[in-house]
Motif scaffolding. Structure first.
Motif, PDB file in Angstrom:
ATOM      1  N   SER A  14      35.497  35.918 -75.106  1.00 42.61           N
ATOM      2  CA  SER A  14      34.559  36.047 -76.225  1.00 42.61           C
ATOM      3  C   SER A  14      33.900  34.711 -76.556  1.00 42.61           C
ATOM      4  O   SER A  14      32.693  34.652 -76.821  1.00 42.61           O
ATOM      5  N   CYS A  15      34.681  33.653 -76.514  1.00 46.79           N
ATOM      6  CA  CYS A  15      34.125  32.321 -76.781  1.00 46.79           C
ATOM      7  C   CYS A  15      33.122  31.917 -75.710  1.00 46.79           C
ATOM      8  O   CYS A  15      32.082  31.326 -76.013  1.00 46.79           O
ATOM      9  N   CYS A  16      33.419  32.260 -74.472  1.00 47.32           N
ATOM     10  CA  CYS A  16      32.484  31.949 -73.383  1.00 47.32           C
ATOM     11  C   CYS A  16      31.181  32.728 -73.530  1.00 47.32           C
ATOM     12  O   CYS A  16      30.091  32.193 -73.311  1.00 47.32           O
ATOM     13  N   ILE A  17      31.300  34.016 -73.900  1.00 44.70           N
ATOM     14  CA  ILE A  17      30.109  34.838 -74.103  1.00 44.70           C
ATOM     15  C   ILE A  17      29.245  34.251 -75.209  1.00 44.70           C
ATOM     16  O   ILE A  17      28.021  34.109 -75.073  1.00 44.70           O
TER      17      ILE A  17
ATOM     18  N   LEU B 212      21.694  29.848 -73.833  1.00 46.67           N
ATOM     19  CA  LEU B 212      20.530  30.557 -73.310  1.00 46.67           C
ATOM     20  C   LEU B 212      19.425  30.649 -74.358  1.00 46.67           C
ATOM     21  O   LEU B 212      18.245  30.425 -74.058  1.00 46.67           O
ATOM     22  N   ALA B 213      19.809  30.987 -75.592  1.00 45.97           N
ATOM     23  CA  ALA B 213      18.810  31.122 -76.657  1.00 45.97           C
ATOM     24  C   ALA B 213      18.144  29.794 -76.965  1.00 45.97           C
ATOM     25  O   ALA B 213      16.979  29.755 -77.380  1.00 45.97           O
ATOM     26  N   ARG B 214      18.867  28.729 -76.743  1.00 42.63           N
ATOM     27  CA  ARG B 214      18.334  27.401 -77.060  1.00 42.63           C
ATOM     28  C   ARG B 214      17.393  26.889 -75.974  1.00 42.63           C
ATOM     29  O   ARG B 214      16.343  26.317 -76.288  1.00 42.63           O
ATOM     30  N   PHE B 215      17.766  27.092 -74.715  1.00 43.01           N
ATOM     31  CA  PHE B 215      17.002  26.493 -73.624  1.00 43.01           C
ATOM     32  C   PHE B 215      16.122  27.504 -72.871  1.00 43.01           C
ATOM     33  O   PHE B 215      15.187  27.103 -72.178  1.00 43.01           O
ATOM     34  N   VAL B 216      16.438  28.799 -73.001  1.00 46.34           N
ATOM     35  CA  VAL B 216      15.613  29.822 -72.342  1.00 46.34           C
ATOM     36  C   VAL B 216      15.279  30.909 -73.377  1.00 46.34           C
ATOM     37  O   VAL B 216      15.729  32.056 -73.267  1.00 46.34           O
ATOM     38  N   PRO B 217      14.507  30.571 -74.390  1.00 50.54           N
ATOM     39  CA  PRO B 217      14.231  31.545 -75.460  1.00 50.54           C
ATOM     40  C   PRO B 217      13.315  32.671 -74.991  1.00 50.54           C
ATOM     41  O   PRO B 217      12.536  32.519 -74.050  1.00 50.54           O
TER      42      PRO B 217
ATOM     43  N   LEU C 125      26.662  39.762 -74.105  1.00 47.96           N
ATOM     44  CA  LEU C 125      25.867  38.542 -73.954  1.00 47.96           C
ATOM     45  C   LEU C 125      24.393  38.817 -74.243  1.00 47.96           C
ATOM     46  O   LEU C 125      23.729  38.038 -74.942  1.00 47.96           O
ATOM     47  N   ILE C 126      23.861  39.927 -73.752  1.00 45.30           N
ATOM     48  CA  ILE C 126      22.462  40.274 -73.993  1.00 45.30           C
ATOM     49  C   ILE C 126      22.207  40.529 -75.472  1.00 45.30           C
ATOM     50  O   ILE C 126      21.200  40.078 -76.040  1.00 45.30           O
ATOM     51  N   ILE C 127      23.132  41.233 -76.128  1.00 45.94           N
ATOM     52  CA  ILE C 127      22.971  41.524 -77.561  1.00 45.94           C
ATOM     53  C   ILE C 127      22.959  40.231 -78.374  1.00 45.94           C
ATOM     54  O   ILE C 127      22.104  40.040 -79.251  1.00 45.94           O
ATOM     55  N   LEU C 128      23.894  39.346 -78.100  1.00 43.07           N
ATOM     56  CA  LEU C 128      23.931  38.074 -78.821  1.00 43.07           C
ATOM     57  C   LEU C 128      22.673  37.253 -78.546  1.00 43.07           C
ATOM     58  O   LEU C 128      22.138  36.596 -79.446  1.00 43.07           O
ATOM     59  N   TYR C 129      22.211  37.299 -77.321  1.00 42.38           N
ATOM     60  CA  TYR C 129      20.987  36.589 -76.948  1.00 42.38           C
ATOM     61  C   TYR C 129      19.796  37.089 -77.759  1.00 42.38           C
ATOM     62  O   TYR C 129      18.981  36.301 -78.244  1.00 42.38           O
ATOM     63  N   PHE C 130      19.704  38.402 -77.935  1.00 42.96           N
ATOM     64  CA  PHE C 130      18.627  38.971 -78.752  1.00 42.96           C
ATOM     65  C   PHE C 130      18.776  38.565 -80.224  1.00 42.96           C
ATOM     66  O   PHE C 130      17.783  38.286 -80.894  1.00 42.96           O
TER      67      PHE C 130
ATOM     68  N   GLY D 269      32.687  41.609 -83.404  1.00 41.22           N
ATOM     69  CA  GLY D 269      32.118  41.786 -82.085  1.00 41.22           C
ATOM     70  C   GLY D 269      30.603  41.921 -82.084  1.00 41.22           C
ATOM     71  O   GLY D 269      29.935  41.720 -83.100  1.00 41.22           O
ATOM     72  N   ALA D 270      30.086  42.302 -80.933  1.00 38.04           N
ATOM     73  CA  ALA D 270      28.635  42.339 -80.737  1.00 38.04           C
ATOM     74  C   ALA D 270      27.969  43.413 -81.587  1.00 38.04           C
ATOM     75  O   ALA D 270      26.841  43.226 -82.047  1.00 38.04           O
ATOM     76  N   VAL D 271      28.634  44.543 -81.799  1.00 37.25           N
ATOM     77  CA  VAL D 271      28.028  45.625 -82.573  1.00 37.25           C
ATOM     78  C   VAL D 271      27.806  45.197 -84.017  1.00 37.25           C
ATOM     79  O   VAL D 271      26.726  45.413 -84.584  1.00 37.25           O
ATOM     80  N   MET D 272      28.814  44.599 -84.637  1.00 32.57           N
ATOM     81  CA  MET D 272      28.647  44.121 -86.008  1.00 32.57           C
ATOM     82  C   MET D 272      27.555  43.059 -86.085  1.00 32.57           C
ATOM     83  O   MET D 272      26.743  43.056 -87.025  1.00 32.57           O
TER      84      MET D 272
END
Length: 333
Positions: free
Chosen positions: A20-23, A30-35, A101-106, A179-182
């Motif tokens: 979870s920490c890695c995700i 990713l959000a910082r360098f590849v927005p 990972l995709i959800i957090l990225y969004f 988690g990602a859903v919340m």
């Protein structure tokens, strides 16, 4: 030590935590360098759906109870089905970590505002206000065409001081809690507040539920973010935190007032003030209180705000990396 790091017993005991920490850390990087480009952000599409729904069900001429009921039902219709569908899909996915990972990225899409703020600074420096207005327009519900150089500086600084609350801090905290859903549900609730500003006369009653609910769930992320900003200013910052905790009664509908007050006191400038919105070709002016802690801001204060918020963001990103490393290290002791 490397062999111990991948010890099967460690992975069996703390594998979920480390994953979870890695995700989370990868999503932050990713959000910082590849927005994501602003036009391709799914949450922006969600904003448009929310606005379209409000035009159908929000009728300010009706009774207060009907407006409030419509606002609550609209919130549930937009948020609950999405949360259920995402939760169901994650439970079926062969690699749920990828979709998390995709959800957090969004959810971290607002991390892309920093380079936009830097471009706004360059545009103001070259006296190209029209470019600055176009750069800022996708990031705010206000009408940027009427903003002066001072107005552009104000809105940009306010955006820099508020977006990490709902992006970086909320993502870290709510992903750890549920988690990602919340994290996604909470982010959608924030987007509804952005689409239906509670201090806007048209949404005053309709969005009162979402405004008050968000004030509660984002209280801790807001306080943590304010502390990470204020600590950079020593005693001045600690004093300024108190002015941001309890906004005046006249500003209870504006959940950002506390952040504006903190930013104004730290930078020694004036923030806040009237906002103008355009809906269906109709212009609406909303009078909001000003926080007068110094002179009117300019592009130099935007640069200062970028530095301050950048430092605080790096602190939280580093913390997400250090905590699992410290936890793994303690396992070896």
């Amino acid at each position: 030590m490397i062999n111990q790091l991948f010890d099967p017993q460690l992975l069996s005991q703390d594998g979920g935590l480390l994953q979870s920490c890695c995700i989370l850390f990868c999503a932050l990087i990713l959000a910082r360098f590849v927005p994501i480009p602003r036009d391709l952000q799914p949450l922006l599409w969600f904003n448009r759906i929310a606005v379209l729904l409000a035009t159908k069900v929000n009728h300010p001429e009706r009774a207060v109870s009907q407006q409030l009921t419509a606002g609550i039902l609209a919130t549930l219709i937009l948020v609950v089905p999405c949360g259920i569908i995402v939760s169901f899909l994650l439970s079926l996915a062969a690699y749920p970590w990828f979709f998390e990972l995709i959800i957090l990225y969004f959810c971290l899409c607002d991390s892309a505002f920093k380079p936009v703020a830097e471009n706004i600074v360059d545009a103001i420096k070259t006296n190209n206000k029209q470019d600055a207005k176009q750069l800022l327009a996708p990031w705010t519900s206000q009408n940027t065409n009427v903003l002066s150089e001072v107005g552009l500086s104000k809105v940009t600084i306010e955006k820099l001081f508020t977006t990490p609350i709902y992006g970086t801090l909320a993502t870290i905290l709510f992903f750890a809690l549920g988690g990602a859903v919340m994290t996604l549900v909470v982010r959608m609730l924030r987007q509804l507040e952005h689409s239906w500003p509670p201090y806007h006369p048209h949404y005053h009653v309709f969005a009162s539920f979402i405004g008050q609910f968000n004030r509660v769930i984002f209280f801790i992320p807001t306080l943590l973010w304010h502390c990470s900003l204020a600590i950079q200013f020593g005693q001045l910052g600690l004093k300024s935190i108190w002015s941001s905790i309890a906004p005046p009664a006249s500003q209870q509908l504006n959940n950002h007032y506390g952040s504006y007050a903190l930013a104004a006191n730290l930078l020694k400038i004036e923030l806040g003030g009237p906002q103008q919105f355009i809906e269906n070709g109709i212009s609406t002016r909303v009078d909001l209180a000003k926080v007068k802690a110094g002179p009117l801001p300019d592009h130099r204060h935007i640069s200062q705000a970028i530095t301050i918020t950048q430092t605080a963001n790096l602190f939280w990103i580093s913390l997400t990396l250090l905590l699992p490393l410290i936890w793994a290290g303690l396992r070896f002791l």
